[in-house]
Write a protein that holds these residues in place. Structure first.
Motif, PDB file in Angstrom:
ATOM      1  N   VAL A 434      23.130 -13.651  43.771  1.00 40.07           N
ATOM      2  CA  VAL A 434      22.477 -13.312  42.503  1.00 40.07           C
ATOM      3  C   VAL A 434      21.052 -13.837  42.480  1.00 40.07           C
ATOM      4  N   LEU A 435      20.571 -14.343  43.612  1.00 39.22           N
ATOM      5  CA  LEU A 435      19.206 -14.845  43.754  1.00 39.22           C
ATOM      6  C   LEU A 435      18.497 -14.050  44.847  1.00 39.22           C
ATOM      7  N   PHE A 436      17.186 -14.199  44.931  1.00 38.05           N
ATOM      8  CA  PHE A 436      16.447 -13.595  46.043  1.00 38.05           C
ATOM      9  C   PHE A 436      16.957 -14.115  47.382  1.00 38.05           C
ATOM     10  N   HIS A 437      17.438 -15.344  47.398  1.00 33.75           N
ATOM     11  CA  HIS A 437      17.868 -15.990  48.633  1.00 33.75           C
ATOM     12  C   HIS A 437      18.974 -15.209  49.329  1.00 33.75           C
ATOM     13  N   GLY A 438      19.817 -14.541  48.571  1.00 28.95           N
ATOM     14  CA  GLY A 438      20.936 -13.823  49.151  1.00 28.95           C
ATOM     15  C   GLY A 438      20.643 -12.392  49.550  1.00 28.95           C
ATOM     16  N   HIS A 439      19.423 -11.920  49.342  1.00 31.09           N
ATOM     17  CA  HIS A 439      19.071 -10.530  49.660  1.00 31.09           C
ATOM     18  C   HIS A 439      17.785 -10.484  50.486  1.00 31.09           C
ATOM     19  N   GLU A 440      17.695 -11.381  51.450  1.00 29.51           N
ATOM     20  CA  GLU A 440      16.485 -11.454  52.263  1.00 29.51           C
ATOM     21  C   GLU A 440      16.293 -10.190  53.090  1.00 29.51           C
ATOM     22  N   SER A 441      17.373  -9.598  53.593  1.00 29.75           N
ATOM     23  CA  SER A 441      17.230  -8.395  54.419  1.00 29.75           C
ATOM     24  C   SER A 441      16.637  -7.243  53.615  1.00 29.75           C
ATOM     25  N   THR A 442      17.097  -7.071  52.373  1.00 27.59           N
ATOM     26  CA  THR A 442      16.547  -6.001  51.530  1.00 27.59           C
ATOM     27  C   THR A 442      15.071  -6.244  51.232  1.00 27.59           C
TER      28      THR A 442
END
Length: 499
Positions: A434-442
């Motif tokens: 739910v943070l930017f940290h978890g969607h680095e690939s996107t």
């Protein structure tokens, strides 16, 4: 008499025609690969949609489900475009620059236009996926459960009837404010440093001169000032070089961050420790009946204390002289994925509906009644969620279990929380999703595609890097501002303390 063939005279089917046929054949392979992979990822998008449908507890297939499927498919299809175009760009880059003499020609101009169209489609589809994730993160439900209870004092108060009444110290709100502020700060942290990413890519392309490898000549052109015509660049080569550099530098940053978080500093795990010290638990619900829970209940019972007692508590915990921090007895598991029952979610919604939308300071609210209503609703929600965790409500109880390996791989829960809520042990701290940290690939792919699309328009890596930096700052500001307002509304923490 037969006349010997002159080797200096070209035949109608010469080598140049053969080379163009090879280029056309390779373009056909690209289109075929895109078609096959685009068909295969339909099943992946369907799987994501089914998982999402279960997590929002939707009984029917409606327009919302179809739109969600299209969003998932847009993201997966964008990955297909990136995979095929990246392989194509790197292939032509290596093949054209490695040849000693002209044996392979670059694609024709009309074929380059098709290639650019693929990149623009990938960027548009990835933008849809990125904006969808941004909208979810900026509107999710968050609540901080305060476990602190009033503590009695040594003094007693004598009432009008002559009876003695114990005095209680009020529970401080500063711990909740501090945890909320830290949560607001980690919402936009990433595994890569966007500014360093742009500088590093431009350093290789412009300072070290890697951009000369994107010329249409078989070998890098020399810096000859006598040339009248400006050098001609290949769109495919520019994309292949820029995208490969972008992803390689990004991957190196992700690997470095992984080791750095293990050995030096991990803000995600530090936030979990902060919750335990502050006696605050966090419930995050990005979907209606699915979310994440961070168990921050202090093993010492209280966190509103002085420096001496806090130091003694931490020393006792370091020497294993007290209980463990886990939700279950004798465990250290503090982070969980949560599948909520519809009964619990309905009760949660009834309490949340009494929250008045308050983004500004309290003095700007319409009336004092709204402020009092928000305070009552906050305490009601805090008491309700705390009692659920303590198994007070048999009709809204829960149990804890491990996720199956296949459930983790598919990103789907096989069991439906019909009667009881299910807490899944989560050692990976996946609440970072739910943070930017978890969607680095996107984020990394979106920035890369934006950089390349701008370069297509102006053929200037420096300008593309500058505009990419501005784009990153704009979306980061949007995420911070909108996320802060949503956090203030959902948790009833005054926005002025979330700076």
């Amino acid at each position: 008499m037969d006349v010997p063939a002159n080797p200096n005279v070209s035949t109608p089917f010469d080598s140049r025609t053969a080379l163009r046929d090879v280029v056309t054949y390779k373009a056909y392979i690209i289109d075929t690969a895109l078609g096959v992979l685009a068909g295969l990822v339909v099943f992946l998008s369907l799987l994501k949609t089914i998982s999402w449908k279960r997590r929002v507890a939707s009984a029917a297939i409606d327009l919302r489900i179809l739109l969600t499927f299209l969003v998932f498919y847009a993201g997966d299809l964008a990955n297909v475009f990136v995979l095929v175009t990246l392989a194509t760009g790197v292939y032509w880059l290596m093949l054209s620059k490695a040849q000693q003499k002209v044996s392979i020609e670059l694609p024709l101009p009309h074929q380059e236009k098709h290639f650019v169209t693929y990149i623009i489609c990938a960027f548009a589809l990835k933008a849809v996926q990125f904006l969808h994730k941004l909208a979810i993160q900026s509107s999710m439900d968050v609540f901080f459960i305060d476990w602190e209870r009033p503590r009695t004092t040594a003094s007693r108060t004598v009432t009008a009837s002559g009876q003695q009444k114990r005095d209680f110290l009020p529970v401080s709100i500063w711990r909740t404010y501090f945890v909320a502020k830290e949560w607001n700060k980690i919402q936009t942290i990433r595994k890569t440093r966007p500014t360093f990413q742009i500088i590093a890519v431009l350093f290789f392309l412009e300072v070290l001169g890697f951009s000369k490898f994107t010329l249409k000549e078989p070998r890098p052109a020399s810096n000859d000032l006598s040339q009248v015509e400006p050098p001609s660049y290949s769109v495919i080569l520019r994309y292949g070089l820029a995208s490969a550099l972008w992803l390689c530098i990004g991957l190196l940053q992700v690997i470095f961050t992984a080791f750095y978080e293990i050995c030096v500093d991990d803000k995600i795990r530090q936030f979990v420790d902060l919750c335990s010290i502050s006696n605050i638990s966090v419930l995050v619900l990005p979907q209606r009946c699915f979310g994440y829970y961070i168990h921050g209940r202090s093993v010492h019972g209280h966190a509103d204390t002085n420096m001496e007692e806090m130091g003694n508590n931490l020393r006792r915990e370091a020497e294993s002289l007290c209980g463990q921090r886990g939700l279950l007895p004798n465990t250290d598991m503090q982070t969980f994925q949560v599948a909520l029952s519809t009964r619990l979610r309905s009760h949660y919604d009834r309490i949340r509906e009494s929250f008045s939308r308050r983004y500004g300071p309290a003095r700007l609210m319409d009336s004092a009644n709204q402020w009092e209503q928000n305070i009552r609703a906050y305490h009601t929600m805090n008491h309700f969620l705390g009692s659920v965790i303590d198994h007070v409500h048999p009709d809204m109880d829960y149990y804890v279990r491990d996720k199956l390996a296949l459930e983790s791989v598919l990103g789907m829960e096989f069991l439906e929380p019909i009667e009881k809520t299910i807490f899944y042990n989560d050692e990976a701290h996946s609440f970072s999703d739910v943070l930017f940290h978890g969607h680095e690939s996107t984020l990394l792919l979106f920035d890369m595609l934006f950089f390349c699309v701008v370069d297509f328009a102006c053929q200037n890596f420096v300008l593309a890097g500058l505009l990419t930096y501005i784009e990153q700052m704009i979306f980061r500001k949007i995420r911070i501002n909108v996320g802060r307002k949503n956090l203030a509304y959902k948790t009833q923490v005054d926005e002025r303390f979330l700076m």
